[in-house]
Every structure is written in C-alpha cells, then in structure tokens.
Motif scaffolding. Structure first.
Motif, PDB file in Angstrom:
ATOM      1  N   MET A  35       0.725  -1.044  -0.108  1.00 25.01           N
ATOM      2  CA  MET A  35       0.180   0.040   0.034  1.00 25.01           C
ATOM      3  C   MET A  35       0.812   1.148   0.061  1.00 25.01           C
ATOM      4  SD  MET A  35      -3.271   1.085   2.337  1.00 25.01           S
ATOM      5  CE  MET A  35      -2.301   1.297   3.858  1.00 25.01           C
ATOM      6  N   GLU A  36       2.023   1.339   0.750  1.00 29.11           N
ATOM      7  CA  GLU A  36       2.796   2.487   0.861  1.00 29.11           C
ATOM      8  C   GLU A  36       3.563   2.613  -0.543  1.00 29.11           C
ATOM      9  OE1 GLU A  36       6.796   3.990   3.296  1.00 29.11           O
ATOM     10  OE2 GLU A  36       5.587   2.382   4.191  1.00 29.11           O
ATOM     11  N   ILE A  38       2.358   1.719  -3.542  1.00 30.62           N
ATOM     12  CA  ILE A  38       1.691   2.004  -4.812  1.00 30.62           C
ATOM     13  C   ILE A  38       0.834   3.397  -4.352  1.00 30.62           C
ATOM     14  CG2 ILE A  38       1.200  -0.035  -5.614  1.00 30.62           C
ATOM     15  CD1 ILE A  38      -1.593   0.051  -4.141  1.00 30.62           C
ATOM     16  N   GLY A  39       0.970   3.878  -3.149  1.00 31.69           N
ATOM     17  CA  GLY A  39       0.257   5.077  -2.559  1.00 31.69           C
ATOM     18  C   GLY A  39       1.168   6.117  -2.764  1.00 31.69           C
ATOM     19  N   ASN A  40       2.407   6.135  -2.587  1.00 32.29           N
ATOM     20  CA  ASN A  40       3.387   7.261  -2.364  1.00 32.29           C
ATOM     21  C   ASN A  40       4.122   7.407  -3.462  1.00 32.29           C
ATOM     22  OD1 ASN A  40       2.287   7.661   0.284  1.00 32.29           O
ATOM     23  ND2 ASN A  40       3.750   6.415   1.276  1.00 32.29           N
ATOM     24  N   PRO A  42       3.740   6.916  -7.032  1.00 30.69           N
ATOM     25  CA  PRO A  42       3.089   6.400  -8.614  1.00 30.69           C
ATOM     26  C   PRO A  42       3.684   6.155  -9.668  1.00 30.69           C
ATOM     27  CG  PRO A  42       2.747   8.824  -8.094  1.00 30.69           C
ATOM     28  CD  PRO A  42       3.554   8.096  -6.944  1.00 30.69           C
ATOM     29  N   GLY A  95      -1.605  -5.088  -5.408  1.00 32.11           N
ATOM     30  CA  GLY A  95      -1.749  -3.666  -5.334  1.00 32.11           C
ATOM     31  C   GLY A  95      -2.069  -3.167  -6.688  1.00 32.11           C
ATOM     32  N   VAL A  97      -2.312  -0.213  -9.369  1.00 37.38           N
ATOM     33  CA  VAL A  97      -1.410   1.091  -9.596  1.00 37.38           C
ATOM     34  C   VAL A  97      -2.397   1.878 -10.651  1.00 37.38           C
ATOM     35  CG1 VAL A  97       0.327   1.591 -10.975  1.00 37.38           C
ATOM     36  CG2 VAL A  97       0.705  -0.337  -9.703  1.00 37.38           C
ATOM     37  N   GLU A  98      -3.394   1.368 -11.477  1.00 39.23           N
ATOM     38  CA  GLU A  98      -3.969   2.101 -12.372  1.00 39.23           C
ATOM     39  C   GLU A  98      -5.336   1.240 -12.592  1.00 39.23           C
ATOM     40  OE1 GLU A  98      -3.675   2.615 -17.215  1.00 39.23           O
ATOM     41  OE2 GLU A  98      -1.597   3.149 -15.988  1.00 39.23           O
ATOM     42  N   ALA A 131      -7.706   1.598  -8.108  1.00 38.70           N
ATOM     43  CA  ALA A 131      -6.033   2.213  -7.804  1.00 38.70           C
ATOM     44  C   ALA A 131      -5.939   2.569  -6.441  1.00 38.70           C
ATOM     45  CB  ALA A 131      -5.910   3.264  -8.780  1.00 38.70           C
ATOM     46  N   GLY A 132      -4.942   2.049  -5.866  1.00 42.89           N
ATOM     47  CA  GLY A 132      -4.658   2.118  -4.519  1.00 42.89           C
ATOM     48  C   GLY A 132      -5.071   1.090  -3.445  1.00 42.89           C
ATOM     49  N   SER A 158      -1.791  -3.781 -12.310  1.00 46.11           N
ATOM     50  CA  SER A 158      -1.830  -4.125 -11.114  1.00 46.11           C
ATOM     51  C   SER A 158      -0.269  -4.836 -10.695  1.00 46.11           C
ATOM     52  CB  SER A 158      -2.771  -5.423 -10.764  1.00 46.11           C
ATOM     53  OG  SER A 158      -2.656  -6.552 -11.680  1.00 46.11           O
TER      54      SER A 158
END
Length: 189
Positions: A35-36, A38-40, A42, A95, A97-98, A131-132, A158
C-alpha cells in the motif's frame, strides 16, 4: 528515483517474507508495504513494466529471487481481458496501480483438494479493486478466481508479489470439474 523505490520494496519484501513463517503472517506483514509503494510513489514502474498485448493480459516480470521463493510482476489488463479460472499454489499480495481490477471468486465444495477430477466449484463473490487498493491471498485452501477488466472499463495495471516464482498454476474447468497444471508466460524486464 522510481528504481530506488522499487528496490526498497523488493528488499523489504524479501526480508519480511523470510521472517514470517506462515503465509497468513507473511501477507499481513507485506500488505502495508504494498500500500505504501503504490500510494506514495505512483511513478515507480519503468516503461517496460507497462507492456501490453491486444490478445491477452500481460505479465511483466520485475523481480525473481535467486532461489525462486519470491517474484514480482506488473500485470497490464486491457479492456475485456480476463484470466481463466485459476489458483496460485502460493501466498500473494496484489496492489492496484491504475484502473479498476475485478475479481470473481469461486468456492471449492470438494473435500479432497488434492485431486484433479471431481472438483465442485461454485461462484462466490466479486471484488472491485480501484487504484490504491491492496488485497492478498494464502494457499491451502487456495484462492480460486478469475480476474480481469470488463470491456467497458479502462486499462488496469496491478502489481503482484508471490511467495514463489509464478511460472505455473492450476487452471480449472468449472463445468467438467477438473483442473490441470499449466506453465505461464511472462515478459522479462
């Protein structure tokens, strides 16, 4: 910068996967790192990780450990592309991504899960992963599902981390009640 973020993730995933003895503990430890990532960050993926194929979803290999106990892929799903019904034989953390990835699960009603015939599967629920989002699974019983993107949706990308080299998996024929182990193709980075 993107490459160093990806290397950080791979290093942490390697360390955590070796520290945790059970698949459940492993995915619980790794999901927050996914999560970190893909979230922080991009833009952590390289252009070759976005390779796609008009005929089917693409599996772009990012990392393979030396002893094949860990692999990381970027999967690219164009509209209308789906996996067949399959399992993994491993734990995994995914995760998004888009886009939005759709997962349709199956429930195995068969008592003997070691057989390749006489497998009774029924459709289960559906999960929409935007996403996320981060999801995970563990083997025994294995996670049986189809994943993809309906034709009316946009492309999805993903990131899939597995507790082994994902070079094969079981494909299921729901109507025939059978499964077979098949080799998988991937694009190497």
């Amino acid at each position: 910068m993107p490459k160093s973020v990806l290397n950080w993730f791979i290093d942490h995933a390697t360390e955590l996967s070796r520290q945790e003895s059970s698949p459940c503990d492993c995915v619980a430890a790794l999901a927050p790192f996914m999560m970190e990532l893909i979230g922080n960050a991009p833009d952590f993926l390289e252009p070759e990780h976005y390779r796609s194929d008009a005929a089917h979803y693409s599996r772009n290999l990012i990392y393979r450990s030396g002893n094949d106990d860990l692999s990381l892929y970027a999967l690219v799903w164009m509209p209308g592309q789906w996996t067949p019904v399959h399992d993994h034989g491993s734990w995994g953390v995914v995760g998004i991504v888009e886009g939005v990835l759709e997962e349709r699960s199956y429930v195995c009603l068969s008592v003997d899960r070691t057989r390749d015939e006489g497998i009774e599967l029924v459709r289960g629920g559906i999960i929409l992963l935007p996403a996320g989002a981060v999801t995970s699974f563990v083997p025994n019983p294995d996670h049986i599902h189809i994943t993809g993107v309906p034709a009316e949706r946009k492309r999805a990308v993903s990131l899939h981390l597995y507790g082994r080299m994902m070079s094969d998996f079981h494909l299921y024929d729901v109507e025939a009640g059978t499964r077979q182990l098949v080799a998988l193709e991937h694009n190497a980075s």
